[in-house]
Design a protein around this motif. Structure first.
Motif, short mmCIF file in Angstrom:
data_model
loop_
_atom_site.label_atom_id
_atom_site.label_comp_id
_atom_site.label_asym_id
_atom_site.label_seq_id
_atom_site.Cartn_x
_atom_site.Cartn_y
_atom_site.Cartn_z
N GLN A 108 0.83 -1.21 0.00
CA GLN A 108 0.00 0.00 0.00
C GLN A 108 0.86 1.26 0.00
O GLN A 108 0.51 2.25 -0.64
N LEU A 109 1.98 1.21 0.71
CA LEU A 109 2.86 2.38 0.76
C LEU A 109 3.71 2.51 -0.50
O LEU A 109 4.21 3.60 -0.80
N GLY A 110 3.89 1.42 -1.20
CA GLY A 110 4.73 1.45 -2.39
C GLY A 110 3.96 1.75 -3.65
O GLY A 110 3.94 2.86 -4.17
N ARG A 111 3.29 0.71 -4.17
CA ARG A 111 2.51 0.81 -5.40
C ARG A 111 3.31 1.45 -6.54
O ARG A 111 2.87 2.37 -7.20
N THR A 112 4.49 0.88 -6.76
CA THR A 112 5.39 1.43 -7.78
C THR A 112 6.36 0.36 -8.28
O THR A 112 6.55 -0.68 -7.63
N GLY A 113 6.93 0.63 -9.43
CA GLY A 113 8.01 -0.21 -9.95
C GLY A 113 9.34 0.49 -9.75
O GLY A 113 9.43 1.73 -9.85
N ASN A 114 10.38 -0.27 -9.47
CA ASN A 114 11.70 0.31 -9.21
C ASN A 114 12.80 -0.53 -9.87
O ASN A 114 12.65 -1.74 -10.05
N ILE A 115 13.88 0.16 -10.21
CA ILE A 115 15.13 -0.53 -10.52
C ILE A 115 16.03 -0.33 -9.31
O ILE A 115 16.28 0.81 -8.89
N VAL A 116 16.51 -1.40 -8.73
CA VAL A 116 17.22 -1.37 -7.46
C VAL A 116 18.67 -1.77 -7.66
O VAL A 116 18.96 -2.77 -8.33
N TYR A 117 19.59 -0.98 -7.07
CA TYR A 117 20.99 -1.37 -6.98
C TYR A 117 21.23 -1.89 -5.57
O TYR A 117 21.06 -1.17 -4.60
N ARG A 118 21.61 -3.17 -5.45
CA ARG A 118 21.76 -3.80 -4.13
C ARG A 118 23.20 -4.32 -3.98
O ARG A 118 23.65 -5.17 -4.75
N LYS A 119 23.89 -3.80 -2.96
CA LYS A 119 25.28 -4.21 -2.71
C LYS A 119 25.32 -5.58 -2.03
O LYS A 119 24.48 -5.91 -1.21
N GLY A 120 26.35 -6.33 -2.41
CA GLY A 120 26.57 -7.61 -1.77
C GLY A 120 27.55 -7.47 -0.61
O GLY A 120 27.92 -6.36 -0.21
N THR A 121 27.99 -8.60 -0.09
CA THR A 121 28.93 -8.63 1.04
C THR A 121 30.25 -9.21 0.58
O THR A 121 30.28 -10.27 -0.06
N ALA A 122 31.34 -8.50 0.89
CA ALA A 122 32.67 -8.97 0.49
C ALA A 122 32.98 -10.28 1.20
O ALA A 122 32.70 -10.45 2.38
N SER A 123 33.58 -11.22 0.45
CA SER A 123 33.87 -12.54 1.01
C SER A 123 34.93 -13.22 0.17
O SER A 123 35.15 -12.87 -1.00
N SER A 124 35.59 -14.21 0.78
CA SER A 124 36.54 -15.01 0.02
C SER A 124 35.82 -15.91 -0.98
O SER A 124 36.40 -16.39 -1.95
N ASN A 125 34.54 -16.14 -0.73
CA ASN A 125 33.68 -16.88 -1.65
C ASN A 125 32.38 -16.10 -1.81
O ASN A 125 31.33 -16.49 -1.30
N PRO A 126 32.42 -14.99 -2.54
CA PRO A 126 31.28 -14.07 -2.57
C PRO A 126 30.06 -14.65 -3.30
O PRO A 126 30.21 -15.42 -4.25
N VAL A 127 28.88 -14.27 -2.82
CA VAL A 127 27.62 -14.64 -3.48
C VAL A 127 26.80 -13.37 -3.65
O VAL A 127 27.00 -12.38 -2.94
N HIS A 128 25.90 -13.40 -4.60
CA HIS A 128 25.09 -12.21 -4.83
C HIS A 128 24.07 -12.03 -3.70
O HIS A 128 23.68 -12.99 -3.03
N PRO A 129 23.62 -10.80 -3.49
CA PRO A 129 22.62 -10.57 -2.44
C PRO A 129 21.29 -11.23 -2.82
O PRO A 129 20.99 -11.43 -4.00
N SER A 130 20.53 -11.59 -1.82
CA SER A 130 19.26 -12.27 -2.07
C SER A 130 18.24 -11.27 -2.62
O SER A 130 18.35 -10.06 -2.44
N ILE A 131 17.24 -11.81 -3.31
CA ILE A 131 16.14 -10.97 -3.80
C ILE A 131 14.90 -11.25 -2.96
O ILE A 131 14.77 -12.30 -2.32
#
Length: 288
Positions: A108-131
């Motif tokens: 209800q507060l949103g009601r919009t479409g967005n393009i989101v830039y989401r940072k991940g976490t640095a790691s020796s075995n990095p994975v992408h951030p969850s959606i």
């Protein structure tokens, strides 16, 4: 018919009479559910399929999300023009993976479409951030970007195109076909970079090998020259000495032969036992 028994279902759309037919946005979007699958639209036949594709801006840490259309959560989604996003440099000592996401916020507060830039976490075995998997916030992962600690410019080989994956499907209805002319931009760029790296490595190796062989042949040539000069002098001295020894031996043999010959033909000897000889030491024999 007059005797029919009717069971009401959901249907639409109808004209309202005194507001007796009111429709919500979900009602308006309902036809999409069976007509068109959710996902990013591939372009019509003959046009590049670059809707919502993420490209390098060839300008530092900037990337570009291209214009395009999608159906997300049964609602239409449009990025009207290319969108430039500046990704964050990596201040950690390990690599991280960031994501570019197409989001439909149906809260209800949103009601919009967005393009989101989401940072991940640095790691020796990095994975992408969850959606987000909430019912009212639907997200499609458009791309992943690998950012190492030394990264100061985003190149295409660092961008993984996620469109067409389970996290960002293609719309599979009411289109001619999926044009794959730009689907593999990342692979092409990665191959190009790999080829250039291999070519540079080969050139470096060849230059080093050439220098090593040049130095080797120069060293070997000098060592051979030194050895040859030494052996040449030794051969010259040995040969001269040997020849002299041969001459001396031949002279001795000749003198002994002459003396033996003279003894054999009765040389003239004095009463004191000395040979009588000429000035050139030739012995006088009987009959001379």
């Amino acid at each position: 018919m007059e005797n029919d028994v009717k069971f009401e279902v959901t249907a639409g759309f109808f004209d309202a009479i005194n507001n007796d037919r009111v429709y919500s946005a979900d009602d308006m979007n309902r036809p999409y559910r069976k007509l068109i699958s959710n996902g990013v639209f591939a372009t019509p036949k003959g046009e590049p399929s670059d809707y919502l594709q993420v490209f390098t801006a060839n300008n530092g840490m900037n990337i570009i999300v291209s214009a395009g259309y999608a159906l997300i959560g049964d609602k239409w989604f449009e990025n009207p023009s290319n969108l430039t996003i500046t990704t964050a440099q990596n201040s950690d000592v390990l690599t991280r993976i960031d994501s570019i996401i197409a989001q439909m916020d149906k809260t209800q507060l949103g009601r919009t479409g967005n393009i989101v830039y989401r940072k991940g976490t640095a790691s020796s075995n990095p994975v992408h951030p969850s959606i987000n998997t909430e019912e009212n916030i639907i997200e499609f992962r458009l791309a992943d970007i690998t950012i190492s600690p030394s990264c100061i410019k985003i190149t295409q080989d660092l961008i993984k195109d996620c469109r067409g994956s389970s996290e960002c499907p293609w719309v599979t209805s009411l289109i001619y076909q999926v044009d794959t002319s730009t689907l593999y931009a990342q692979w092409q760029e990665a191959y190009k970079k790999y080829y250039e790296d291999q070519e540079a490595e080969h050139d470096t190796y060849f230059t080093e090998f050439k220098n090593i062989m040049t130095n080797f042949f120069n060293t070997e040539e000098q060592e051979f020259t030194n050895w040859f000069e030494k052996m040449k002098n030794q051969l010259s001295e040995d040969a001269a000495g040997k020849i002299q020894l041969e001459i001396d031996n031949l002279t001795t043999i000749l003198n002994e032969t002459r003396e033996n010959l003279e003894d054999a033909i009765s040389p003239i000897i004095t009463e004191d036992g000395y040979y009588i000889a000429t000035e050139d030491d030739t012995r006088l024999v009987v009959g001379m």
